[in-house]
Scaffold this motif. Structure first.
Motif, PDB file in Angstrom:
ATOM      1  N   GLN A   1     -32.975 -44.319   8.377  1.00 34.53           N
ATOM      2  CA  GLN A   1     -32.205 -43.085   8.471  1.00 34.53           C
ATOM      3  C   GLN A   1     -30.738 -43.462   8.645  1.00 34.53           C
ATOM      4  OE1 GLN A   1     -34.191 -41.240  11.800  1.00 34.53           O
ATOM      5  NE2 GLN A   1     -35.762 -40.309  10.499  1.00 34.53           N
TER       6      GLN A   1
ATOM      7  N   ALA B   1     -31.968 -50.190  15.583  1.00 32.03           N
ATOM      8  CA  ALA B   1     -30.789 -49.420  15.197  1.00 32.03           C
ATOM      9  C   ALA B   1     -29.593 -50.334  14.987  1.00 32.03           C
ATOM     10  CB  ALA B   1     -30.462 -48.365  16.258  1.00 32.03           C
TER      11      ALA B   1
ATOM     12  N   ASN C   1     -32.577 -46.750  12.482  1.00 24.73           N
ATOM     13  CA  ASN C   1     -31.435 -45.845  12.405  1.00 24.73           C
ATOM     14  C   ASN C   1     -30.141 -46.630  12.210  1.00 24.73           C
ATOM     15  OD1 ASN C   1     -32.722 -43.177  13.037  1.00 24.73           O
ATOM     16  ND2 ASN C   1     -33.301 -44.282  14.885  1.00 24.73           N
TER      17      ASN C   1
END
Length: 214
Positions: free
Chosen positions: A140, A94, A115
């Motif tokens: 994402q 992330a 992410n």
């Protein structure tokens, strides 16, 4: 009697990634026009990415005015694909920037799901020198009053299908399907912010790595 397999009907043909992304775009556009709710969009997208044949995709847009059978996929681009792009363990899962900034670049390994979150901040992701843990990767991206820039090279296959609301989710790179290359799906949501997928700038004399486009 011949042992050759029967010729499949058009609806029995296997769906490609490009077929699925084409249908996903139709559904996103339908939600933006108020024809589908967010819940309906999510339900249909689940079916899109689970579909294996053209016949499974067709019913998902049958009640929409733009509904049509997936068109034939364009010929894949001939691009030299490095043989060391796939393999290894993800080094970061992330990138989060809240009223700040963060960067992922250089030689790093991207996990199957990554992410990126920018809230009143900025995230820069550069895949130019990256490796991928699996052949298919999903990034994402969520931007709220912030910005996320994702730099993608020519030698990976990239699909972009995020949504912008009072913001932008832009595919400036337009990197299509590359035979044998890692596949990166970039999805998410931008609200009063922006997510941009772009190509790296050309190298300049004296620069050690590509610069981000402005």
């Amino acid at each position: 009697m011949s042992d050759l397999p029967a010729v499949p009907e058009p609806h029995e043909l296997r769906a490609s990634n490009a077929d699925r992304e084409r249908i996903a775009k139709i559904l996103h556009d339908a939600m933006a026009e108020g024809r589908l709710t967010v819940t309906e969009l999510e339900e249909r997208l689940d079916k899109v990415y689970a579909a294996k044949t053209i016949g499974e995709l067709q019913p998902l847009t049958r009640d929409l005015p733009v509904a049509q059978a997936p068109a034939p996929v364009a010929a894949q681009r001939a691009v030299a694909v490095p043989n060391d792009r796939i393999g290894g363990r993800g080094t970061s899962s992330a990138a989060v920037a809240i009223m700040s900034g963060t960067t992922r670049n250089g030689a790093w390994t991207v996990p199957p799901t990554f992410n990126a979150v920018a809230v009143m901040g900025g995230v820069d992701i550069d895949l130019t020198q990256a490796r991928f843990e699996d052949r298919e990767t999903t990034i994402q991206a969520f931007a709220l009053m912030g910005g996320i820039d994702i730099v993608v090279p020519d030698d990976i296959t990239v699909y972009v299908n995020g949504v912008g609301f009072m913001g932008a989710f832009e595919d400036s790179a337009r990197v299509g399907e590359v035979a044998g290359a890692p596949v990166v799906k970039i999805t998410g949501f931008a609200m009063m912010g922006g997510v941009e997928v772009k190509r790296p700038k050309k190298r300049k004399l004296g620069k050690s790595r590509p610069e981000l486009e402005s």
